[in-house]
Design a protein around this motif. Structure first.
Motif, PDB file in Angstrom:
ATOM      1  N   LEU A 190      65.702  86.933   6.171  1.00  0.00           N
ATOM      2  CA  LEU A 190      65.236  86.182   7.333  1.00  0.00           C
ATOM      3  C   LEU A 190      66.368  86.089   8.361  1.00  0.00           C
ATOM      4  CD1 LEU A 190      63.329  83.272   5.548  1.00  0.00           C
ATOM      5  CD2 LEU A 190      62.315  85.238   6.734  1.00  0.00           C
ATOM      6  N   PRO A 191      66.125  86.482   9.613  1.00  0.00           N
ATOM      7  CA  PRO A 191      67.221  86.517  10.592  1.00  0.00           C
ATOM      8  C   PRO A 191      67.971  85.199  10.737  1.00  0.00           C
ATOM      9  CG  PRO A 191      65.313  87.683  11.445  1.00  0.00           C
ATOM     10  CD  PRO A 191      64.871  87.014  10.170  1.00  0.00           C
ATOM     11  N   SER A 192      67.247  84.088  10.781  1.00  0.00           N
ATOM     12  CA  SER A 192      67.925  82.809  10.980  1.00  0.00           C
ATOM     13  C   SER A 192      68.762  82.422   9.769  1.00  0.00           C
ATOM     14  CB  SER A 192      66.917  81.705  11.289  1.00  0.00           C
ATOM     15  OG  SER A 192      65.979  81.547  10.230  1.00  0.00           O
ATOM     16  N   VAL A 193      68.265  82.712   8.565  1.00  0.00           N
ATOM     17  CA  VAL A 193      69.038  82.433   7.354  1.00  0.00           C
ATOM     18  C   VAL A 193      70.281  83.305   7.314  1.00  0.00           C
ATOM     19  CG1 VAL A 193      69.024  82.618   4.834  1.00  0.00           C
ATOM     20  CG2 VAL A 193      67.050  81.632   6.022  1.00  0.00           C
ATOM     21  N   ALA A 194      70.120  84.603   7.573  1.00  0.00           N
ATOM     22  CA  ALA A 194      71.255  85.522   7.556  1.00  0.00           C
ATOM     23  C   ALA A 194      72.306  85.110   8.581  1.00  0.00           C
ATOM     24  CB  ALA A 194      70.771  86.949   7.820  1.00  0.00           C
ATOM     25  N   ARG A 195      71.855  84.724   9.759  1.00  0.00           N
ATOM     26  CA  ARG A 195      72.784  84.349  10.831  1.00  0.00           C
ATOM     27  C   ARG A 195      73.581  83.099  10.452  1.00  0.00           C
ATOM     28  NH1 ARG A 195      69.317  84.616  14.390  1.00  0.00           N
ATOM     29  NH2 ARG A 195      68.595  82.447  14.413  1.00  0.00           N
ATOM     30  N   GLU A 196      72.903  82.094   9.892  1.00  0.00           N
ATOM     31  CA  GLU A 196      73.597  80.850   9.553  1.00  0.00           C
ATOM     32  C   GLU A 196      74.506  81.019   8.345  1.00  0.00           C
ATOM     33  OE1 GLU A 196      70.919  77.506   9.422  1.00  0.00           O
ATOM     34  OE2 GLU A 196      69.878  78.165  11.236  1.00  0.00           O
ATOM     35  N   LEU A 197      74.093  81.832   7.390  1.00  0.00           N
ATOM     36  CA  LEU A 197      74.964  82.111   6.249  1.00  0.00           C
ATOM     37  C   LEU A 197      76.212  82.862   6.693  1.00  0.00           C
ATOM     38  CD1 LEU A 197      72.513  83.105   3.374  1.00  0.00           C
ATOM     39  CD2 LEU A 197      74.172  81.237   3.328  1.00  0.00           C
ATOM     40  N   ALA A 198      76.036  83.840   7.591  1.00  0.00           N
ATOM     41  CA  ALA A 198      77.179  84.612   8.080  1.00  0.00           C
ATOM     42  C   ALA A 198      78.162  83.713   8.818  1.00  0.00           C
ATOM     43  CB  ALA A 198      76.695  85.744   8.978  1.00  0.00           C
ATOM     44  N   ALA A 199      77.653  82.796   9.642  1.00  0.00           N
ATOM     45  CA  ALA A 199      78.528  81.884  10.376  1.00  0.00           C
ATOM     46  C   ALA A 199      79.279  80.961   9.412  1.00  0.00           C
ATOM     47  CB  ALA A 199      77.712  81.063  11.369  1.00  0.00           C
ATOM     48  N   PHE A 200      78.579  80.462   8.398  1.00  0.00           N
ATOM     49  CA  PHE A 200      79.218  79.588   7.413  1.00  0.00           C
ATOM     50  C   PHE A 200      80.297  80.348   6.648  1.00  0.00           C
ATOM     51  CE2 PHE A 200      79.754  77.627   3.306  1.00  0.00           C
ATOM     52  CZ  PHE A 200      79.757  76.270   3.593  1.00  0.00           C
ATOM     53  N   ALA A 201      79.968  81.550   6.191  1.00  0.00           N
ATOM     54  CA  ALA A 201      80.906  82.334   5.384  1.00  0.00           C
ATOM     55  C   ALA A 201      82.161  82.676   6.171  1.00  0.00           C
ATOM     56  CB  ALA A 201      80.225  83.601   4.873  1.00  0.00           C
ATOM     57  N   SER A 202      82.012  83.028   7.453  1.00  0.00           N
ATOM     58  CA  SER A 202      83.174  83.437   8.245  1.00  0.00           C
ATOM     59  C   SER A 202      84.154  82.282   8.444  1.00  0.00           C
ATOM     60  CB  SER A 202      82.715  83.978   9.605  1.00  0.00           C
ATOM     61  OG  SER A 202      82.134  82.954  10.389  1.00  0.00           O
ATOM     62  N   LYS A 203      83.654  81.054   8.462  1.00  0.00           N
ATOM     63  CA  LYS A 203      84.531  79.894   8.623  1.00  0.00           C
ATOM     64  C   LYS A 203      85.126  79.433   7.293  1.00  0.00           C
ATOM     65  CE  LYS A 203      82.021  78.061  12.632  1.00  0.00           C
ATOM     66  NZ  LYS A 203      81.190  76.943  13.152  1.00  0.00           N
ATOM     67  N   GLN A 204      84.403  79.662   6.196  1.00  0.00           N
ATOM     68  CA  GLN A 204      84.777  79.059   4.921  1.00  0.00           C
ATOM     69  C   GLN A 204      85.634  79.967   4.051  1.00  0.00           C
ATOM     70  OE1 GLN A 204      83.758  75.878   4.205  1.00  0.00           O
ATOM     71  NE2 GLN A 204      84.967  75.889   2.330  1.00  0.00           N
ATOM     72  N   TRP A 205      85.369  81.273   4.072  1.00  0.00           N
ATOM     73  CA  TRP A 205      85.987  82.169   3.083  1.00  0.00           C
ATOM     74  C   TRP A 205      86.563  83.422   3.720  1.00  0.00           C
ATOM     75  CZ3 TRP A 205      80.443  81.510   1.532  1.00  0.00           C
ATOM     76  CH2 TRP A 205      80.252  80.378   0.731  1.00  0.00           C
ATOM     77  N   SER A 206      87.516  84.025   3.031  1.00  0.00           N
ATOM     78  CA  SER A 206      87.970  85.374   3.392  1.00  0.00           C
ATOM     79  C   SER A 206      87.296  86.408   2.501  1.00  0.00           C
ATOM     80  CB  SER A 206      89.494  85.483   3.256  1.00  0.00           C
ATOM     81  OG  SER A 206      89.906  85.271   1.914  1.00  0.00           O
ATOM     82  N   GLU A 207      86.731  85.968   1.386  1.00  0.00           N
ATOM     83  CA  GLU A 207      86.110  86.885   0.417  1.00  0.00           C
ATOM     84  C   GLU A 207      84.963  86.151  -0.264  1.00  0.00           C
ATOM     85  OE1 GLU A 207      87.654  89.796  -3.213  1.00  0.00           O
ATOM     86  OE2 GLU A 207      88.983  88.254  -2.400  1.00  0.00           O
ATOM     87  N   TYR A 208      83.853  86.855  -0.501  1.00  0.00           N
ATOM     88  CA  TYR A 208      82.735  86.204  -1.179  1.00  0.00           C
ATOM     89  C   TYR A 208      81.811  87.240  -1.791  1.00  0.00           C
ATOM     90  CZ  TYR A 208      79.749  87.434   2.815  1.00  0.00           C
ATOM     91  OH  TYR A 208      79.059  88.132   3.766  1.00  0.00           O
ATOM     92  N   VAL A 209      80.928  86.755  -2.675  1.00  0.00           N
ATOM     93  CA  VAL A 209      79.877  87.593  -3.245  1.00  0.00           C
ATOM     94  C   VAL A 209      78.632  86.732  -3.429  1.00  0.00           C
ATOM     95  CG1 VAL A 209      80.684  87.199  -5.608  1.00  0.00           C
ATOM     96  CG2 VAL A 209      79.244  89.179  -5.115  1.00  0.00           C
ATOM     97  N   VAL A 210      77.467  87.292  -3.106  1.00  0.00           N
ATOM     98  CA  VAL A 210      76.181  86.608  -3.279  1.00  0.00           C
ATOM     99  C   VAL A 210      75.603  87.031  -4.625  1.00  0.00           C
ATOM    100  CG1 VAL A 210      73.870  86.243  -2.343  1.00  0.00           C
ATOM    101  CG2 VAL A 210      75.793  86.691  -0.794  1.00  0.00           C
TER     102      VAL A 210
END
Length: 326
Positions: A190-210
């Motif tokens: 879902l575009p809105s979910v992907a967009r908000e997750l990407a914004a959260f991840a970029s601020k919170q982590w340098s590395e991650y896995v779903v």
């Protein structure tokens, strides 16, 4: 899927026969990038040609984690162990930037020597070389080309490389997609979910896995601190409340879960094999219509892993200062 299932930093390699240009790049490129600068094509090509076996070994290591999960071994502690053991993963080159006009070997000739190298490629061109670059791009030989004469060359170069660094690796994505249920994949698309997750991840982590078991994102910041973003659907809140009640949560705590105001870290605790009391954290919505609820939980590493897990920032500080090779 616009939100990458797997992300980590890596190295950027530059090849240019102009030492002054390389020195300028060393100054203007972001300081949180690991950068290698080469003057001589042969030296640079030899450096990159040593990497494919490490890419293969890393992909195999990731696949082993998923294979062992299929056999019943929890994913989260496996990923923590992977992060602790393989800090050399940061050294693998994600993007190679090469100048087209060099006397001994032009940029496309250098790239032709790197058929087996799996990273992204950027060609720097002069005005006379732009038609060649367009043809190379159309043939899929390069991912981007940038004119060196552009007045905003530094900004354009940083933007292009940043984009390629954030582009999902197809092989890694395929490996981790196997842990997701179909409904997870649908929600993440879902575009809105992907967009908000990407914004959260970029601020919170340098590395991650779903991952999908449990469903969420395991991330690590540049200092090596690990956290777990638990993801729940509104439809799953009653089931989560029932688990929390079994674990000793009562009254107001259960109501907080059922109403979607808080989430409980039950599955995280189970995956880590911990017996501490259930922790509740504030929940927030993800997506235009609140398709997902999320809550962030710190992941307490045991003392063995605490001493070994090294974040990208710490690894970067231990590397040699940027210098021109050759």
């Amino acid at each position: 899927m616009s939100f990458p299932l797997f992300h980590r930093p890596g190295t950027v390699v530059f090849l240019d026969d102009d030492p002054d240009y390389l020195e300028m790049l060393a100054v203007v490129l972001p300081q949180d990038w690991h950068v290698k600068l080469f003057l001589r094509p042969a030296q640079c090509i030899n450096y990159l040609l040593q990497e494919p076996p490490f890419w293969e070994a890393d992909a195999w290591n990731q696949q082993q984690l998923v294979d062992q999960w299929r056999e019943g071994k929890p994913l989260i502690p496996q990923i923590l162990g992977y992060w602790a053991r393989y800090t050399e993963r940061y050294a693998m080159t994600r993007v190679f930037v090469v100048d087209y006009s060099m006397p001994a070997m032009n940029g496309l000739q250098a790239l032709a020597e790197l058929v087996e190298w799996p990273g992204s490629r950027v060609l720097l061109t002069g005005q006379a070389d732009e038609q060649i670059a367009v043809q190379a791009f159309n043939r899929g030989l390069i991912d981007q080309f940038i004119a060196k004469q552009a007045p905003d060359i530094s900004r354009r170069l940083v933007s292009a490389v940043s984009h390629l660094m954030s582009t999902p690796n197809a092989r890694h994505a395929q490996t981790w997609r196997a842990t997701l249920r179909p409904q997870h994949s649908t929600l993440l698309r879902l575009p809105s979910v992907a967009r908000e997750l990407a914004a959260f991840a970029s601020k919170q982590w340098s590395e991650y896995v779903v991952i999908g078991d449990p469903f969420g994102v395991l991330g690590m910041d540049a200092q090596g601190a690990v956290s777990w973003l638990q993801l729940e659907t509104p439809q799953g809140l009653n089931a989560l409340a029932e688990l929390a009640e079994v674990e000793g949560i009562a009254g107001a705590g259960l109501e907080q879960i059922r109403s979607g105001r808080q989430l409980a870290d039950i599955e995280l605790r189970q995956a880590l094999g911990r017996a501490q009391p259930v922790q509740l954290m504030p929940a927030f919505a993800m997506g235009q219509n609140g398709e997902l609820l999320a809550a962030l939980f710190p992941v307490p590493a045991d003392e063995h892993n605490r001493a070994r897990i090294q974040g990208y920032g710490e690894w970067l500080r231990r590397q040699e200062q940027r210098k021109v090779e050759g």
